[in-house]
Design a protein around this motif. Structure first.
Motif, short mmCIF file in Angstrom:
data_model
loop_
_atom_site.label_atom_id
_atom_site.label_comp_id
_atom_site.label_asym_id
_atom_site.label_seq_id
_atom_site.Cartn_x
_atom_site.Cartn_y
_atom_site.Cartn_z
N ARG A 191 3.16 -46.24 -4.21
CA ARG A 191 2.04 -46.88 -4.89
C ARG A 191 2.56 -47.62 -6.11
NH1 ARG A 191 -2.83 -44.50 -2.99
NH2 ARG A 191 -3.99 -45.33 -4.77
N ASN A 209 -6.37 -58.89 -4.84
CA ASN A 209 -6.80 -57.59 -5.36
C ASN A 209 -7.06 -57.66 -6.87
OD1 ASN A 209 -4.19 -57.24 -3.45
ND2 ASN A 209 -5.80 -55.85 -2.79
N GLN A 228 -3.95 -56.30 -10.08
CA GLN A 228 -4.48 -54.99 -9.70
C GLN A 228 -3.77 -53.96 -10.58
OE1 GLN A 228 -6.97 -53.70 -7.73
NE2 GLN A 228 -6.26 -51.87 -8.76
N HIS A 232 -1.52 -49.00 -6.03
CA HIS A 232 -1.95 -48.86 -4.63
C HIS A 232 -0.76 -49.22 -3.74
CE1 HIS A 232 -3.21 -53.38 -4.13
NE2 HIS A 232 -2.29 -53.26 -5.07
N TRP A 292 -12.72 -49.22 -8.22
CA TRP A 292 -11.98 -50.43 -8.54
C TRP A 292 -12.83 -51.38 -9.39
CZ3 TRP A 292 -7.37 -48.93 -7.17
CH2 TRP A 292 -7.23 -48.06 -6.08
N THR A 311 -7.48 -53.27 -1.13
CA THR A 311 -8.03 -52.69 -2.36
C THR A 311 -8.89 -53.70 -3.09
OG1 THR A 311 -6.02 -51.36 -2.55
CG2 THR A 311 -7.44 -51.49 -4.49
N ASP A 347 -7.67 -46.14 0.04
CA ASP A 347 -7.23 -46.91 -1.12
C ASP A 347 -7.06 -46.02 -2.35
OD1 ASP A 347 -7.66 -48.81 0.79
OD2 ASP A 347 -8.94 -50.09 -0.43
N THR A 350 -4.67 -42.15 -0.31
CA THR A 350 -4.03 -42.75 0.86
C THR A 350 -3.30 -41.69 1.65
OG1 THR A 350 -3.67 -44.74 -0.48
CG2 THR A 350 -2.49 -44.61 1.61
N GLY A 453 -5.33 -41.38 -6.55
CA GLY A 453 -4.11 -42.12 -6.81
C GLY A 453 -2.86 -41.52 -6.19
#
Length: 901
Positions: A191, A209, A228, A232, A292, A311, A347, A350, A453
């Protein structure tokens, strides 16, 4: 990710319902699976990748060369050392022309660094990278064959807007394809924060994203900078750019954006407009706010999946846009809610490894039903569960059997199937039934909080729910997730001396190759004149009989009213009990299950009950639709009469089921009944229907009757049908022509294989051509058909290439193995390679079969028709005793069954 070709929700589900399941399996299935093993020769266990370096951030700068379909890229990658002894940083990068690989030496200062590149991986010398980490820069040019697609939009028959548009460029990274257009550690357990700076033609919009940092025009181009900030995986990085219509709204403070091809803006609200409400419902259910900074949806042309949950920025295929006629009996809420659910499951949390991808896809599939439960109620929720069960069972029966979690495959995409999606969702429904609503949602919220996360494995979900609820779930997960198969139940019973004796047999444990027994509580509701009582019988053996207190004879015995056990149920309770259940059950699920069970009964009483069910004003359309389907299985005079009355049902979904059922009456075996069914279908086709899908089904059904008029009617329709959503009306004409088994149909079907046709039409034509030997078994014709099929195996649409593989298997021409083998060796789409590998195996099996299969099938159909006629004559005598005036009297009661009042 919504998987178009693995029967995920959206168009794939509709296609399954449009096509008679028996015909579908004979024509398009890979083979008669019967629980075949999932692994193919050469598949091996896959294990997680080592992570000697963590990727902390990724900054991708790309300029698009539209003429060359190429990318000029500049990528900065911040790495942090984890393994002190690691000597290399490995980056996935496929078919790049590298300009340089450099190491940051200071502000704006870069120095070349030693590296090795083999066309698949860049291995960078890590000797100069200390504990604090370093930033690498890779400059390159690539012409992506996967991951990033340059799609020239034509004006195909399925376009809703009337004008053609310029090229669009969009990415599709799952499962490991983004490595084809930027260097990355392309695995779900890495990530990173990401930025994407894309330079595109002036007048385009580029979506990615996170939040839009800047947008700068310079001459003929414009540069979009997206950031972002929350980490991710790299497969969720997206770019989608083109000329779009836009719409914007909010859910609270959350921006919600829609982008669709220019000219299609009028369809946004109809197709995607419930997104804000979905976000609110999911946030409340999951007890976790949307994670998000924005949520955008972009519709692009020729997308190779139904949708992809990048994402904060989902990509959808163009069939997500509905016109007014399509919206009569199609909605995209399953697709939209599926991709939205991934913003939490996939997302925010994961799967750590693709072996556990059901933690992404099973949850997204299940939350489709949770949304439907909110929007339409419990009946719609359970019917969705039932349809997913049918979908999973089809794959288990006709393709292969595997546990939900497996690490044996050739490519990760191999596991993105009906076991992963539908059985994964069914397992979550079963878990909710097992725990109860409050404990289930409390456990899911704890899982999201704990694993936020992070990468998760199945045991992380299990432990989180256990910790939140205090329940032990090891046995549940071991049985339903880690092991293959499902219960196959046979249910029977009788009332005697104040007790109803319910016998439950696990049929999968019988036979020469028994499968494991399952252990579960089976809910049963017994209804008498005094009221109803629910029981939960503990099933764990091959055969068990349970004594349920029941002072008077039951009116209904409802088995598994909440569909909590995902398996097959052969309900052998009396016809009287089932008929009462069809009419009197207070919820819809027992009613439609009774209809399905009655459809298997060769009894006039069953037909009468189904006819009554179809004519009733049932509040839930699916009950009437299931009655229509069951009447189609009966194919008697009374069944036909009921279906002809159902042609005018107010629900297009019910009318579609009625049309399909009329197609079960074959003119060649049932004489007058088949001709009358064909009469009704011809008239229906002539007057048309408001629903595209009903019009499609009438054409398909007419072909199945094999009435002498069918070929001429359908050939004319194929030539004259106008544009419809997804070209479903022409698809029905193609399927209908194939079903006629008229040799003239082969020429027409070969003519609709060209690229200018909609993919659904081409797939239908391929499935039909695969059955050419059932129509005319002549060597030269077979060769020409095979060659026509092989011509489609280089087309862009992967679904068409998959259909071509299946068609060659059905054709049983060993010469087709060469074209299939080329796909195994060269095709870049993992779904196509998997199908090609299965097809090579199946072609070897099927080539040993001859024309006798088709001959036996026709003979079986003829005998069934004769039996139905005989049953009708005997049934009238058996059920009714008529007096001299012709008035009907009830049949005498038997000792074993009390007729329902």
């Amino acid at each position: 990710m919504s998987h178009r070709f693995c029967a995920c929700h959206g168009l794939a589900e509709l296609a399954a319902s449009w096509t008679d399941r028996h015909e579908l399996m004979l024509s398009a299935s890979a083979a008669d699976g019967g629980g075949r093993p999932f692994a193919l020769p050469g598949d091996a266990p896959q294990w997680g990748r080592p992570r000697p370096f963590a990727i902390e951030s990724l900054v991708v700068r790309v300029e698009l060369d539209l003429d060359a379909r190429a990318v000029d890229g500049d990528c900065e990658i911040r790495v942090k050392r984890i393994d002190p002894a690691a000597r290399e940083v490995a980056l996935d990068a496929v078919d790049f022309d590298l300009s340089s690989v450099e190491l940051a030496r200071g502000e704006g200062q870069w120095a070349a660094i030693a590296h090795h590149y083999d066309g698949r991986e860049i291995r960078v010398d890590a000797s100069a990278i200390g504990e604090a980490g370093a930033t690498l820069r890779v400059r390159y040019r690539c012409t992506p064959r996967r991951g990033l697609y340059f799609v020239t939009r034509r004006a195909p028959r399925t376009r809703l807007a009337t004008d053609a548009k310029p090229t669009e460029v969009w990415s599709q990274g799952q499962d490991q394809d983004n490595r084809h257009w930027f260097p990355c550690a392309d695995h779900p357990n890495q990530r990173m924060r990401t930025e994407l700076i894309a330079t595109v033609p002036q007048g385009w919009f580029a979506l990615s994203n996170g939040e839009l940092v800047s947008r700068r025009a310079a001459g003929s181009v414009e540069t979009f900078h997206w950031r972002q900030s929350d980490p991710h995986p790299s497969y969720l990085v997206t770019l989608a750019c083109g000329a779009f219509d836009e719409a914007h709204t909010k859910e609270g403070a959350l921006p919600i954006d829609y982008y669709v091809p220019r000219g299609d803006g009028a369809h946004i609200e109809r197709s995607l407009g419930r997104t804000p409400e979905m976000i609110r419902v999911f946030a409340e259910k999951l007890r976790t706010p949307f994670p998000w900074v924005k949520y955008a949806q972009v519709v692009v042309s020729d997308f190779i999946f139904g949708g992809m949950e990048n994402t904060s920025a989902t990509t959808l295929f163009d069939r997500a846009l509905l016109d007014e006629r399509a919206a009569l009996d199609v909605d995209m809420e399953s697709l939209v809610s599926h991709e939205l659910a991934h913003q939490w499951f996939g997302d925010l949390v994961t799967c750590r490894d693709w072996s556990h991808a059901w933690l992404n896809e099973g949850f997204a599939t299940y939350l489709e039903h949770v949304w439907r439960e909110h929007a339409e109620g419990a009946d719609a929720y359970l019917y969705g569960i039932e349809q997913d069960l049918d979908t999973y069972l089809d794959e288990d029966r006709d393709r292969y059997r595997r546990p939900i979690v497996t690490n044996i495959w050739s490519a990760p995409i191999d596991v993105f199937d009906r076991h992963l999606y539908q059985k994964g969702g069914l397992t979550l429904h079963a878990l909710r039934s097992h725990l109860g609503d409050d404990a289930f949602w409390r456990g899911i919220a704890h899982y999201l909080e704990r694993m936020r996360g992070k990468g998760a494995e199945t045991r992380d979900l299990m432990r989180a729910i256990e910790d939140a609820t205090g329940r032990s779930l090891e046995a549940f997960f071991d049985q339903w997730v880690m092991k293959p198969g499902h219960p196959q139940l046979e249910i029977s019973g009788e009332h005697e001396s104040g007790v109803f004796k319910l016998t439950v047999v696990q049929a999968q444990a019988k036979g020469h190759e028994p499968h494991p027994l399952f252990s579960f509580d089976l809910p049963v509701i017994v209804v008498t004149d005094e009221g109803s009582e629910e029981h939960r019988v503990p099933v764990s053996k091959q055969r068990e009989t349970f004594a349920l207190k029941c002072a008077s004879a039951p009116k209904m015995v409802i088995v598994d009213p909440g569909s909590s056990v995902h398996g097959t149920v052969d309900n052998r309770l009396s016809t009287a009990l089932l008929a009462e259940q069809l009419v009197k059950a207070t919820s819809a699920q027992p009613r439609w299950r009774a209809a399905r069970a009655l459809g298997k009964r060769n009894e006039p009483r069953a037909v009468a009950a189904l006819a009554k069910g179809l004519a009733a004003a049932d509040a839930f359309w699916a009950v009437r639709a299931e009655c229509a389907s069951a009447l189609g299985e009966q194919r008697t005079e009374d069944a036909l009469r009921a279906l002809l009355a159902g042609v005018s049902d107010a629900s297009p979904k019910v009318r579609r089921a009625v049309a399909a059922a009329l197609g079960r009456f074959r003119a060649i075996t049932q004489g007058d009944l088949g001709s009358r069914a064909a009469d009704a279908l011809v008239a229906w086709i002539e007057r048309g229907d408001r629903s595209y899908l009903v019009e499609s089904e009438t054409r398909r059904a007419l072909g199945r009757t094999r009435d002498p008029r069918a070929f001429d009617v359908l050939a004319k329709r194929l030539a004259e049908d106008g544009v419809s959503w997804a070209d479903v009306v022409r698809q029905g004409s193609v399927d209908g022509l194939a079903a006629t088994r008229d040799p003239r149909s082969l020429t027409l079907l070969a003519e609709v294989l060209g690229d200018e046709q909609a993919p659904g039409v081409r797939r239908s034509a391929l499935g039909a051509l695969g059955r050419a030997r059932e129509i005319v078994d002549e060597g030269p014709i077979t060769v020409r058909v095979r060659e026509a099929i092989e011509q489609t195996m280089t087309t862009f649409d992967p679904g068409v290439r998959i259909a071509a593989c299946r068609a060659l298997v059905a054709l049983r021409d060993p010469a087709g193995s060469g074209a299939i083998a080329r796909l195994v060796d060269r095709d870049l789409d993992g779904r196509v390679r998997r199908q090609a590998r299965e097809s090579l195996r199946d072609l070897r099996d099927r080539s040993a079969r001859g024309k006798e299969v088709s001959t036996l099938r026709d003979e079986l159909e003829r005998v069934r028709g004769e039996l139905r006629e005989l049953r009708d004559k005997v049934g009238v005598i058996d059920v009714r005793v008529r007096d001299a005036n012709g008035a009907a009297k009830p049949a005498p009661e038997t000792k074993t069954e009390k007729p329902a009042s």
